[in-house]
Design a protein around this motif. Sequence first.
Motif, PDB file in Angstrom:
ATOM      1  N   ARG A 256      50.141  45.139 -63.304  1.00 38.96           N
ATOM      2  CA  ARG A 256      50.950  46.387 -62.417  1.00 38.96           C
ATOM      3  C   ARG A 256      49.053  46.672 -60.676  1.00 38.96           C
ATOM      4  O   ARG A 256      49.755  47.630 -60.438  1.00 38.96           O
ATOM      5  CB  ARG A 256      51.031  47.577 -62.921  1.00 38.96           C
ATOM      6  N   ASN A 257      48.256  46.236 -60.964  1.00 44.75           N
ATOM      7  CA  ASN A 257      47.116  46.544 -60.324  1.00 44.75           C
ATOM      8  C   ASN A 257      47.487  45.434 -58.684  1.00 44.75           C
ATOM      9  O   ASN A 257      48.230  44.653 -58.125  1.00 44.75           O
ATOM     10  CB  ASN A 257      46.052  45.713 -60.558  1.00 44.75           C
ATOM     11  N   SER A 258      48.388  46.491 -57.843  1.00 44.90           N
ATOM     12  CA  SER A 258      48.649  46.700 -56.216  1.00 44.90           C
ATOM     13  C   SER A 258      47.941  44.974 -55.812  1.00 44.90           C
ATOM     14  O   SER A 258      48.274  44.185 -54.455  1.00 44.90           O
ATOM     15  CB  SER A 258      48.231  47.382 -55.726  1.00 44.90           C
ATOM     16  N   PHE A 259      46.183  44.898 -55.670  1.00 47.75           N
ATOM     17  CA  PHE A 259      45.306  44.109 -54.546  1.00 47.75           C
ATOM     18  C   PHE A 259      45.729  42.769 -55.609  1.00 47.75           C
ATOM     19  O   PHE A 259      45.666  41.973 -54.834  1.00 47.75           O
ATOM     20  CB  PHE A 259      44.419  44.180 -54.845  1.00 47.75           C
ATOM     21  N   LEU A 260      45.698  42.906 -57.279  1.00 46.25           N
ATOM     22  CA  LEU A 260      46.404  41.662 -57.257  1.00 46.25           C
ATOM     23  C   LEU A 260      48.042  40.858 -57.524  1.00 46.25           C
ATOM     24  O   LEU A 260      47.824  39.719 -57.160  1.00 46.25           O
ATOM     25  CB  LEU A 260      46.197  41.984 -59.094  1.00 46.25           C
ATOM     26  N   LEU A 261      48.661  42.041 -57.366  1.00 48.09           N
ATOM     27  CA  LEU A 261      50.281  41.268 -57.093  1.00 48.09           C
ATOM     28  C   LEU A 261      49.495  41.129 -55.714  1.00 48.09           C
ATOM     29  O   LEU A 261      50.985  40.752 -55.497  1.00 48.09           O
ATOM     30  CB  LEU A 261      50.999  42.603 -57.072  1.00 48.09           C
ATOM     31  N   HIS A 262      49.345  42.316 -54.566  1.00 50.79           N
ATOM     32  CA  HIS A 262      49.009  41.677 -53.318  1.00 50.79           C
ATOM     33  C   HIS A 262      48.646  40.326 -52.818  1.00 50.79           C
ATOM     34  O   HIS A 262      49.007  38.808 -52.321  1.00 50.79           O
ATOM     35  CB  HIS A 262      48.444  42.134 -52.148  1.00 50.79           C
ATOM     36  N   GLY A 263      47.446  39.747 -53.717  1.00 51.28           N
ATOM     37  CA  GLY A 263      47.382  38.103 -53.633  1.00 51.28           C
ATOM     38  C   GLY A 263      48.162  37.587 -54.657  1.00 51.28           C
ATOM     39  O   GLY A 263      48.008  35.742 -54.010  1.00 51.28           O
ATOM     40  N   TYR A 265      51.139  37.441 -54.356  1.00 48.74           N
ATOM     41  CA  TYR A 265      52.604  37.085 -53.492  1.00 48.74           C
ATOM     42  C   TYR A 265      52.276  36.597 -51.915  1.00 48.74           C
ATOM     43  O   TYR A 265      53.143  35.482 -51.326  1.00 48.74           O
ATOM     44  CB  TYR A 265      52.774  39.013 -52.426  1.00 48.74           C
ATOM     45  N   ASN A 266      50.809  36.305 -51.521  1.00 49.50           N
ATOM     46  CA  ASN A 266      50.099  35.664 -50.860  1.00 49.50           C
ATOM     47  C   ASN A 266      50.161  34.112 -51.411  1.00 49.50           C
ATOM     48  O   ASN A 266      50.267  33.044 -50.973  1.00 49.50           O
ATOM     49  CB  ASN A 266      49.495  35.929 -50.213  1.00 49.50           C
ATOM     50  N   TYR A 267      49.465  33.714 -52.687  1.00 53.74           N
ATOM     51  CA  TYR A 267      49.431  32.283 -52.511  1.00 53.74           C
ATOM     52  C   TYR A 267      49.876  32.159 -54.095  1.00 53.74           C
ATOM     53  O   TYR A 267      50.567  30.339 -54.157  1.00 53.74           O
ATOM     54  CB  TYR A 267      48.016  32.439 -52.996  1.00 53.74           C
ATOM     55  N   ARG A 268      51.453  33.077 -54.312  1.00 52.27           N
ATOM     56  CA  ARG A 268      52.132  32.682 -55.675  1.00 52.27           C
ATOM     57  C   ARG A 268      51.193  32.003 -56.919  1.00 52.27           C
ATOM     58  O   ARG A 268      51.679  31.368 -58.319  1.00 52.27           O
ATOM     59  CB  ARG A 268      52.558  31.186 -55.390  1.00 52.27           C
ATOM     60  N   HIS A 269      49.791  31.928 -57.652  1.00 53.10           N
ATOM     61  CA  HIS A 269      49.166  32.379 -58.934  1.00 53.10           C
ATOM     62  C   HIS A 269      48.122  32.663 -58.667  1.00 53.10           C
ATOM     63  O   HIS A 269      47.236  33.286 -58.051  1.00 53.10           O
ATOM     64  CB  HIS A 269      48.527  30.695 -58.509  1.00 53.10           C
ATOM     65  N   LEU A 270      47.638  32.674 -60.124  1.00 48.66           N
ATOM     66  CA  LEU A 270      46.307  33.859 -60.416  1.00 48.66           C
ATOM     67  C   LEU A 270      45.430  32.913 -60.839  1.00 48.66           C
ATOM     68  O   LEU A 270      46.050  31.431 -61.466  1.00 48.66           O
ATOM     69  CB  LEU A 270      46.628  35.651 -60.934  1.00 48.66           C
ATOM     70  N   ILE A 271      44.448  32.364 -61.689  1.00 49.21           N
ATOM     71  CA  ILE A 271      43.631  32.130 -62.070  1.00 49.21           C
ATOM     72  C   ILE A 271      42.918  32.229 -63.555  1.00 49.21           C
ATOM     73  O   ILE A 271      42.184  33.607 -63.120  1.00 49.21           O
ATOM     74  CB  ILE A 271      42.677  30.877 -61.343  1.00 49.21           C
ATOM     75  N   LEU A 272      42.708  32.179 -64.330  1.00 47.06           N
ATOM     76  CA  LEU A 272      42.145  32.511 -65.429  1.00 47.06           C
ATOM     77  C   LEU A 272      41.082  31.630 -66.106  1.00 47.06           C
ATOM     78  O   LEU A 272      41.506  30.520 -66.509  1.00 47.06           O
ATOM     79  CB  LEU A 272      43.198  32.483 -66.796  1.00 47.06           C
ATOM     80  N   GLY A 273      39.449  32.115 -66.487  1.00 44.15           N
ATOM     81  CA  GLY A 273      38.575  30.802 -66.353  1.00 44.15           C
ATOM     82  C   GLY A 273      37.849  31.126 -68.001  1.00 44.15           C
ATOM     83  O   GLY A 273      38.306  32.150 -67.466  1.00 44.15           O
ATOM     84  N   ARG A 274      37.293  30.314 -68.521  1.00 43.05           N
ATOM     85  CA  ARG A 274      36.247  30.574 -69.057  1.00 43.05           C
ATOM     86  C   ARG A 274      35.184  29.841 -68.749  1.00 43.05           C
ATOM     87  O   ARG A 274      35.046  28.505 -68.715  1.00 43.05           O
ATOM     88  CB  ARG A 274      37.060  30.201 -70.604  1.00 43.05           C
ATOM     89  N   VAL A 281      37.359  35.020 -66.976  1.00 39.84           N
ATOM     90  CA  VAL A 281      37.219  35.460 -66.098  1.00 39.84           C
ATOM     91  C   VAL A 281      38.959  35.181 -65.270  1.00 39.84           C
ATOM     92  O   VAL A 281      39.468  34.641 -64.805  1.00 39.84           O
ATOM     93  CB  VAL A 281      35.902  34.630 -65.070  1.00 39.84           C
ATOM     94  N   LEU A 282      39.290  36.405 -64.452  1.00 43.09           N
ATOM     95  CA  LEU A 282      40.074  36.119 -64.214  1.00 43.09           C
ATOM     96  C   LEU A 282      40.250  36.753 -62.578  1.00 43.09           C
ATOM     97  O   LEU A 282      39.368  37.117 -62.147  1.00 43.09           O
ATOM     98  CB  LEU A 282      41.822  38.287 -64.690  1.00 43.09           C
ATOM     99  N   GLY A 283      40.680  35.817 -62.320  1.00 41.97           N
ATOM    100  CA  GLY A 283      40.664  35.212 -60.509  1.00 41.97           C
ATOM    101  C   GLY A 283      41.959  35.972 -59.328  1.00 41.97           C
ATOM    102  O   GLY A 283      42.603  35.119 -60.269  1.00 41.97           O
ATOM    103  N   ILE A 284      41.900  36.078 -57.887  1.00 41.32           N
ATOM    104  CA  ILE A 284      42.477  36.535 -57.578  1.00 41.32           C
ATOM    105  C   ILE A 284      42.447  35.584 -56.250  1.00 41.32           C
ATOM    106  O   ILE A 284      41.286  35.846 -55.739  1.00 41.32           O
ATOM    107  CB  ILE A 284      42.931  37.902 -57.004  1.00 41.32           C
ATOM    108  N   PRO A 285      43.042  35.138 -55.628  1.00 41.75           N
ATOM    109  CA  PRO A 285      43.158  33.875 -54.561  1.00 41.75           C
ATOM    110  C   PRO A 285      43.146  34.685 -53.202  1.00 41.75           C
ATOM    111  O   PRO A 285      44.193  36.031 -53.477  1.00 41.75           O
ATOM    112  CB  PRO A 285      44.272  32.832 -53.981  1.00 41.75           C
ATOM    113  N   GLY A 286      42.384  34.391 -52.793  1.00 37.25           N
ATOM    114  CA  GLY A 286      42.452  35.156 -51.515  1.00 37.25           C
ATOM    115  C   GLY A 286      41.059  34.149 -50.392  1.00 37.25           C
ATOM    116  O   GLY A 286      40.306  33.389 -50.734  1.00 37.25           O
ATOM    117  N   VAL A 287      40.854  35.445 -49.382  1.00 35.95           N
ATOM    118  CA  VAL A 287      39.851  34.691 -47.651  1.00 35.95           C
ATOM    119  C   VAL A 287      39.134  35.632 -47.907  1.00 35.95           C
ATOM    120  O   VAL A 287      38.934  37.117 -47.759  1.00 35.95           O
ATOM    121  CB  VAL A 287      40.793  34.294 -46.902  1.00 35.95           C
TER     122      VAL A 287
END
Length: 325
Positions: A256-263, A265-274, A281-287
């Motif tokens: 429910r993190n608004s920054f996460l939802l914003h990212g 919305y713009n790129y239609r994915h998140l990443i989860l890495g090990r 590690v959780l990643g939110i796409p952005g510039v």
Amino acid sequence: MTDYSRFIAYIYEYVNGIKQYNAGFTKVEVRNGICKLQLMIKNTGRETKVKVYGLVREDGWLLGILLGEGQTQRQRLDLRIMTDSEKIGGTDYPFRKITGLFIQGAEGRTYATAWDEEPIFLDKFVTELPEKKSEVQALEMEETEEEREDVVSEETKNELRPSDDLQEQSEERNRDRRKEKSQQEIQNEAENGMPSEPDCVPDEEKRPKSKEERWNTIVASFPRTDPFSDEEIEECVQISPKDLMLVCQEEWRLGRNSFLLHGYYNYRHLILGRTKDGRWVLGIPGVYERQEHFVAARFGFAGFKPAKSNKTEEKPFGYWCRVLI
């Protein structure tokens, strides 16, 4: 009878929204209507200004009340603050409502302490409750709607306006409506299935026991991706916000993190890495932009990792990251 309280609380540094090591302490004393705070924090890095907030838990938010500002010297903060114990920071909140402190430094460095023994989620930190902001936004929306009505009225009156212009404006309004609809659909999709309470999270007994088993299940369940050129993150998958409750029970609120939802919305994915050392590690796409860095840090995503072939760009594309477990 005069209120009296005196205690010491330890202060911890938070990195990417995660509680790390003990960085110092604060002495708190309340007597005769006066609240005195003495803060000592070490290894603060270069000299910088800091802001100290008292924390009030309100409707699931961490409301920050500015108590004072200070300056670090020789990689240390030694700050003394005095305020009215019945009107902390000049507000209507008494000291008994304060549950801890939040210290905000430069370049995303943050520290916090909670003496009510409840966890601190920095993505819930606000300096004004959302209800107050929504009233302002409602007024702005009313003004915007009035402006739109005026524009429509003016267009109706002006019969000599070229038809091409009217068609172009109509198409633009339709694009705006489609964009708003798409954004709402994505918001609904992101929140679909998200729990509203901790006890709504799937039963731990139904999930693989070990961390390694859980990761193997994740890799087998979500599409793999390889966004980075280095080998810091060994394996990586793409997920959506609603998947967080499945992959990491400890961080179910992040969906429910608004920054996460914003990212998302713009790129239609998140990443989860090990990573190599086993961290998730959780990643939110952005510039990357300097101002965006402060916003990301505010919501617990202070780290930025550029994607492949983007390191040399002025505003590289990459991922705002935080360690989950």
